[in-house]
Structure formats: structure tokens, C-alpha cells
Design a protein around this motif. Sequence first.
Motif, mmCIF file in Angstrom:
data_model
loop_
_atom_site.group_PDB
_atom_site.id
_atom_site.type_symbol
_atom_site.label_atom_id
_atom_site.label_comp_id
_atom_site.label_asym_id
_atom_site.label_seq_id
_atom_site.Cartn_x
_atom_site.Cartn_y
_atom_site.Cartn_z
ATOM 1 N N ILE A 115 0.844 -1.184 0.000
ATOM 2 C CA ILE A 115 0.000 0.000 0.000
ATOM 3 C C ILE A 115 0.887 1.245 0.000
ATOM 4 O O ILE A 115 2.037 1.198 0.447
ATOM 5 C CB ILE A 115 -0.966 0.056 1.207
ATOM 6 N N ARG A 116 0.350 2.337 -0.496
ATOM 7 C CA ARG A 116 1.073 3.623 -0.479
ATOM 8 C C ARG A 116 0.489 4.469 0.638
ATOM 9 O O ARG A 116 -0.598 5.032 0.515
ATOM 10 C CB ARG A 116 0.929 4.334 -1.828
ATOM 11 N N ILE A 117 1.210 4.562 1.764
ATOM 12 C CA ILE A 117 0.727 5.328 2.916
ATOM 13 C C ILE A 117 1.758 6.342 3.411
ATOM 14 O O ILE A 117 1.460 7.107 4.330
ATOM 15 C CB ILE A 117 0.310 4.407 4.086
ATOM 16 N N ASP A 118 2.941 6.371 2.807
ATOM 17 C CA ASP A 118 3.965 7.351 3.159
ATOM 18 C C ASP A 118 3.946 8.432 2.083
ATOM 19 O O ASP A 118 4.153 8.147 0.904
ATOM 20 C CB ASP A 118 5.333 6.688 3.239
ATOM 21 N N HIS A 119 3.690 9.663 2.496
ATOM 22 C CA HIS A 119 3.426 10.721 1.541
ATOM 23 C C HIS A 119 4.271 11.958 1.818
ATOM 24 O O HIS A 119 4.728 12.180 2.954
ATOM 25 C CB HIS A 119 1.944 11.112 1.582
ATOM 26 N N ALA A 120 4.447 12.769 0.778
ATOM 27 C CA ALA A 120 5.060 14.083 0.886
ATOM 28 C C ALA A 120 4.087 15.090 0.286
ATOM 29 O O ALA A 120 3.828 15.061 -0.920
ATOM 30 C CB ALA A 120 6.396 14.121 0.147
ATOM 31 N N LEU A 121 3.529 15.941 1.143
ATOM 32 C CA LEU A 121 2.618 16.983 0.685
ATOM 33 C C LEU A 121 3.380 18.299 0.605
ATOM 34 O O LEU A 121 4.061 18.685 1.553
ATOM 35 C CB LEU A 121 1.420 17.114 1.625
ATOM 36 N N LEU A 122 3.247 18.988 -0.522
ATOM 37 C CA LEU A 122 4.043 20.177 -0.802
ATOM 38 C C LEU A 122 3.180 21.426 -0.878
ATOM 39 O O LEU A 122 2.089 21.406 -1.469
ATOM 40 C CB LEU A 122 4.772 20.017 -2.141
ATOM 41 N N SER A 123 3.678 22.516 -0.302
ATOM 42 C CA SER A 123 3.048 23.817 -0.496
ATOM 43 C C SER A 123 3.222 24.219 -1.957
ATOM 44 O O SER A 123 4.072 23.669 -2.672
ATOM 45 C CB SER A 123 3.697 24.851 0.416
ATOM 46 N N PRO A 124 2.431 25.169 -2.448
ATOM 47 C CA PRO A 124 2.595 25.593 -3.849
ATOM 48 C C PRO A 124 4.014 26.041 -4.169
ATOM 49 O O PRO A 124 4.524 25.775 -5.264
ATOM 50 C CB PRO A 124 1.600 26.761 -3.972
ATOM 51 N N GLN A 125 4.673 26.695 -3.214
ATOM 52 C CA GLN A 125 6.034 27.170 -3.452
ATOM 53 C C GLN A 125 7.018 26.011 -3.573
ATOM 54 O O GLN A 125 8.011 26.104 -4.307
ATOM 55 C CB GLN A 125 6.468 28.115 -2.324
ATOM 56 N N ALA A 126 6.766 24.913 -2.864
ATOM 57 C CA ALA A 126 7.622 23.723 -2.993
ATOM 58 C C ALA A 126 7.270 22.934 -4.242
ATOM 59 O O ALA A 126 8.153 22.398 -4.927
ATOM 60 C CB ALA A 126 7.489 22.843 -1.753
ATOM 61 N N ALA A 127 5.975 22.845 -4.567
ATOM 62 C CA ALA A 127 5.565 22.115 -5.772
ATOM 63 C C ALA A 127 6.179 22.741 -7.017
ATOM 64 O O ALA A 127 6.518 22.038 -7.977
ATOM 65 C CB ALA A 127 4.044 22.101 -5.878
ATOM 66 N N ASP A 128 6.351 24.047 -7.001
ATOM 67 C CA ASP A 128 6.927 24.734 -8.160
ATOM 68 C C ASP A 128 8.376 24.344 -8.409
ATOM 69 O O ASP A 128 8.865 24.487 -9.546
ATOM 70 C CB ASP A 128 6.852 26.256 -7.963
#
Length: 264
Positions: free
Chosen positions: A222-235
Motif C-alpha cells: 500500500i502507499r501510505i507514506d506521503h510528501a505533501l508540498l506547499s505551492p512554493q515547494a511544488a513549483d
Amino acid sequence: MRIATWNVNSINARLETVVRWFEEARPDVACLQEIKCVDEKFPAEPFERLGYNLAVHGQKTYNGVAILSKFPLDDVRRGLPVHPDHGGDGDDHARYVEAVVSGPRPVRVASIYLPNGNPIATEKFGYKLAWMGRLQAHAHSLLELEEPMALLGDYNVIPEPRDAEYPTNWTHDALFQRETREAFRTLKWMGFSDAYLEANGAPGAYTFWDYQAGAWQRNNGIRIDHALLSPQAADILRGVSIHREVRSWEKPSDHVPLIIELEA
């Protein structure tokens, strides 16, 4: 800047395996979960020898999170704030640590070990949802800073059926309940991006295989380890990799490392 997340399932029990991975992968920053030790028992020396600064938020036997960085760590926060709607007063679980990595491009990073929540018919599931509510509230305040930020860790959330080899096996599990998935989506609706989906998105990119019933051998992951990025990091996201091979090493964790790469 290469930033990793890894639930190590006891840093002292798997120290040789973890140090080996650090020596081979050489992340600039690493967020660890389930270190399962108090701060004083964290084996700092081998990581300091490799050039890492440490911010540890530990707990005896259970939970525990840490951030290891080759750059200085500033503005360190241990634990989520209490929230009037979601509680938290008296919560002594060591599940959250946050710091600003003062590299060439400063990045705010958090290491998260979200509650499991099982069994769902108990107060444990309510605690999971309340904790997610506190995370949402804190994350919303961080977005107002308008800075590169990555919230990484073991979220104990299977976001979609595609994130499990056998989705029907998880129908009655807290990781796959409607409320759990909606709480995770709320973070994304606030403005965070799932780094893996942004960089790749191919199904079958699992980060966890249980020790039981030959899950690794049958690829019951399963995929349960995640990295969520702010818009400034996603860029400035340049890639994501999952170090699946580590699950086959001697004395492995049931999780494997995930690395995001941000433009420095």
C-alpha cells in the motif's frame, strides 16, 4: 535538495540497516518516524559522523519522529498545537516535529507519524480523525507563510483504491475509511500537492508491506507514506523516488524510504 521520509520501525533495532541506507542514498534531509525511543536514547553519533544535524521528538517504546539535516535546523516545533475544535490538550504522543532547513533555499519540513486508528469501532479512530483535524488547522496557518514547505511522513492513509494492490482487503481498515480519505483530501484542497502524483502518479508505487502472510513476496503493498508540498515547494519539485529495494534487505522495516528532490 533531496528530502526523504522513512518509517524505520525502531531506530535502535534497525540501526545498521538505516545507517547503511543513509551511506548509500545520502539524503540532504531525512524525516524519520516510529523511532521508538526517548530523545536521549536516539543513536545520534553515527548520523552526526555523516554530517547530520538532528531534531528529535521521541517517546519510550512507541511513536517518535525526527528530522536529520545536513543544513542547520531552525524554528523547531515539537508536537501539534492544541485546537479548540479538535482537542489535543494532554496528548503526549510524539508524532510531529517541524523545522526550517536553512539550506541555499530554506525549506520548512515536518516529519509526521499519523495515528493508525484501528480498530475503527473504538476511540482510536476518533483520535485519528481529531489528530488530522489539528494537522489541517496547523497546516493552514503554515500556508499563510507562503514559503517552500514539505509535510512528509507515514500518514497511515491509503488515498485511493489504486494505492493498494488489493483494495478490498482494506475495506474495514481505518487507513481506507471514507472519513480518513476525506481528511487527507482536505489537506490537498487547502493547497498542498501530493509529490508522488505530481512527479509520476503510476499505480503500484507502494511504500509499505506488512510482515504477515507473505505480503512482501506477494506484493501486497500500500502507499501510505506521503510528501505533501506547499505551492512554493511544488513549483520547484524535480522528482520523486521510492527505494523499494530496501524492503528486501536483512532486518528491514515494513516501510521503505521515499525521496523528493527540490531545486536548490
